[in-house]
Motif scaffolding. Structure first.
Motif, mmCIF file in Angstrom:
data_model
loop_
_atom_site.group_PDB
_atom_site.id
_atom_site.type_symbol
_atom_site.label_atom_id
_atom_site.label_comp_id
_atom_site.label_asym_id
_atom_site.label_seq_id
_atom_site.Cartn_x
_atom_site.Cartn_y
_atom_site.Cartn_z
ATOM 1 N N GLY A 1 7.351 19.019 -7.347
ATOM 2 C CA GLY A 1 7.335 18.353 -8.642
ATOM 3 C C GLY A 1 8.583 17.546 -8.942
ATOM 4 N N GLU A 2 9.393 17.316 -7.931
ATOM 5 C CA GLU A 2 10.614 16.540 -8.131
ATOM 6 C C GLU A 2 10.275 15.067 -8.376
ATOM 7 O OE1 GLU A 2 13.717 17.201 -5.230
ATOM 8 O OE2 GLU A 2 12.890 19.174 -4.767
ATOM 9 N N ASP A 3 11.146 14.392 -9.079
ATOM 10 C CA ASP A 3 10.981 12.963 -9.335
ATOM 11 C C ASP A 3 11.262 12.211 -8.042
ATOM 12 O OD1 ASP A 3 10.879 10.395 -10.324
ATOM 13 O OD2 ASP A 3 12.601 10.619 -11.678
ATOM 14 N N ARG A 4 10.220 11.626 -7.463
ATOM 15 C CA ARG A 4 10.356 10.858 -6.222
ATOM 16 C C ARG A 4 10.909 9.467 -6.494
ATOM 17 N NH1 ARG A 4 5.617 12.279 -6.845
ATOM 18 N NH2 ARG A 4 4.805 10.174 -7.004
ATOM 19 N N GLY A 5 10.825 9.043 -7.731
ATOM 20 C CA GLY A 5 11.208 7.686 -8.076
ATOM 21 C C GLY A 5 10.051 6.735 -7.867
ATOM 22 N N GLU A 6 10.130 5.606 -8.558
ATOM 23 C CA GLU A 6 9.119 4.563 -8.366
ATOM 24 C C GLU A 6 9.638 3.605 -7.310
ATOM 25 O OE1 GLU A 6 7.037 1.013 -10.875
ATOM 26 O OE2 GLU A 6 7.291 2.955 -11.851
ATOM 27 N N LEU A 7 8.844 3.409 -6.258
ATOM 28 C CA LEU A 7 9.251 2.624 -5.097
ATOM 29 C C LEU A 7 8.848 1.166 -5.235
ATOM 30 C CD1 LEU A 7 10.336 2.486 -2.151
ATOM 31 C CD2 LEU A 7 8.019 3.107 -1.410
ATOM 32 N N SER A 8 9.771 0.298 -4.893
ATOM 33 C CA SER A 8 9.474 -1.129 -4.755
ATOM 34 C C SER A 8 10.338 -1.677 -3.623
ATOM 35 C CB SER A 8 9.739 -1.883 -6.061
ATOM 36 O OG SER A 8 11.115 -1.834 -6.388
ATOM 37 N N ARG B 1 15.180 -4.405 1.345
ATOM 38 C CA ARG B 1 15.711 -3.337 0.498
ATOM 39 C C ARG B 1 14.564 -2.517 -0.065
ATOM 40 N NH1 ARG B 1 21.105 -4.515 -2.042
ATOM 41 N NH2 ARG B 1 21.771 -6.480 -1.127
ATOM 42 N N LEU B 2 14.756 -1.199 -0.039
ATOM 43 C CA LEU B 2 13.834 -0.343 -0.771
ATOM 44 C C LEU B 2 14.559 0.099 -2.027
ATOM 45 C CD1 LEU B 2 14.555 2.954 -0.477
ATOM 46 C CD2 LEU B 2 13.756 2.528 1.812
ATOM 47 N N ASN B 3 13.807 0.125 -3.104
ATOM 48 C CA ASN B 3 14.375 0.436 -4.407
ATOM 49 C C ASN B 3 13.611 1.608 -5.004
ATOM 50 O OD1 ASN B 3 15.967 -2.162 -4.439
ATOM 51 N ND2 ASN B 3 13.904 -2.968 -4.376
ATOM 52 N N TYR C 1 0.838 -1.200 0.000
ATOM 53 C CA TYR C 1 0.000 0.000 0.000
ATOM 54 C C TYR C 1 0.876 1.253 0.000
ATOM 55 C CZ TYR C 1 -3.145 3.615 1.761
ATOM 56 O OH TYR C 1 -3.851 4.777 1.926
ATOM 57 N N TYR C 2 1.902 1.254 0.851
ATOM 58 C CA TYR C 2 2.800 2.402 0.930
ATOM 59 C C TYR C 2 3.455 2.655 -0.427
ATOM 60 C CZ TYR C 2 6.204 5.711 2.738
ATOM 61 O OH TYR C 2 6.936 6.858 2.959
ATOM 62 N N ALA C 3 3.973 1.604 -1.060
ATOM 63 C CA ALA C 3 4.621 1.759 -2.361
ATOM 64 C C ALA C 3 3.627 2.271 -3.403
ATOM 65 C CB ALA C 3 5.227 0.430 -2.817
ATOM 66 N N GLU C 4 2.404 1.746 -3.380
ATOM 67 C CA GLU C 4 1.381 2.189 -4.333
ATOM 68 C C GLU C 4 1.058 3.674 -4.147
ATOM 69 O OE1 GLU C 4 -3.284 1.225 -5.445
ATOM 70 O OE2 GLU C 4 -2.175 -0.190 -4.205
ATOM 71 N N MET C 5 0.871 4.091 -2.898
ATOM 72 C CA MET C 5 0.546 5.499 -2.631
ATOM 73 C C MET C 5 1.744 6.404 -2.956
ATOM 74 S SD MET C 5 -2.611 5.531 -1.850
ATOM 75 C CE MET C 5 -2.727 4.174 -3.021
ATOM 76 N N TRP C 6 2.965 5.936 -2.665
ATOM 77 C CA TRP C 6 4.174 6.685 -3.010
ATOM 78 C C TRP C 6 4.232 6.895 -4.520
ATOM 79 C CZ3 TRP C 6 8.267 9.057 -0.632
ATOM 80 C CH2 TRP C 6 9.378 9.360 -1.437
ATOM 81 N N ASN C 7 4.024 5.824 -5.253
ATOM 82 C CA ASN C 7 4.125 5.888 -6.708
ATOM 83 C C ASN C 7 3.026 6.755 -7.323
ATOM 84 O OD1 ASN C 7 6.392 4.262 -6.561
ATOM 85 N ND2 ASN C 7 5.251 2.386 -6.915
ATOM 86 N N GLU C 8 1.884 6.834 -6.658
ATOM 87 C CA GLU C 8 0.798 7.704 -7.127
ATOM 88 C C GLU C 8 0.965 9.147 -6.644
ATOM 89 O OE1 GLU C 8 -2.966 5.990 -6.058
ATOM 90 O OE2 GLU C 8 -2.591 4.186 -7.252
ATOM 91 N N GLY C 9 1.861 9.372 -5.692
ATOM 92 C CA GLY C 9 2.073 10.712 -5.146
ATOM 93 C C GLY C 9 1.010 11.132 -4.151
#
Length: 140
Positions: free
Chosen positions: A81-88, A107-109, A35-43
């Motif tokens: 608006g900075e690139d946060r990166g895609e989290l996995s 590991r977080l990627n 869930y955290y990765a999904e919300m991170w990736n959606e901003g």
């Protein structure tokens, strides 16, 4: 003899129950990380804030960052608006510490639009709440 058999039966039930609890803990915390990765990736930083326990702290090489500051920092990053990166996540291990606490590490990627990436180890301690597992401490 009957007493010995009953004692063995009780022990077996307790062991089986703890394994089910452990399996539930693992799947629930894995779901929280997903869930955290999904919300991170959606901003969606407002949704991310529900991942954290009210007593959450982030431990970094710069020191201790409380939950409110962590959420504000994430909002600033998103608004800029900075690139946060895609989290996995990878190499995850999740362990029950007791009925109301657990630990996850791995590991977080972060993969960025320019092709660069960051990989770092993290450790997070969770507390079971009526609203699910909430992160109370992360070190990375």
């Amino acid at each position: 003899m009957i007493k010995a058999v009953l004692n063995i039966a009780v022990v077996l039930v307790l062991i089986a129950g703890s394994q089910v609890l452990h399996a539930d803990t693992q799947s629930e915390i894995k779901s929280a990380l997903d869930y955290y990765a999904e919300m991170w990736n959606e901003g969606d930083i407002d949704a991310l804030s529900s991942y954290y326990h009210q007593d959450f702290v982030l431990l970094t090489e710069d020191g201790v960052i409380p939950s409110r500051q962590r959420v504000d920092d994430l909002k600033s990053l998103t608004q800029a608006g900075e690139d946060r990166g895609e989290l996995s996540y990878s190499d995850l291990a999740i362990k029950s510490l007791e009925q109301e606490h657990a630990i996850a590490y791995g590991r977080l990627n972060l993969k960025f639009k320019d092709g660069s990436s960051i990989t770092a180890w993290f450790t997070t301690v969770y507390r079971k709440t009526p609203f699910g597992w909430k992160a109370i401490l992360t070190h990375n």
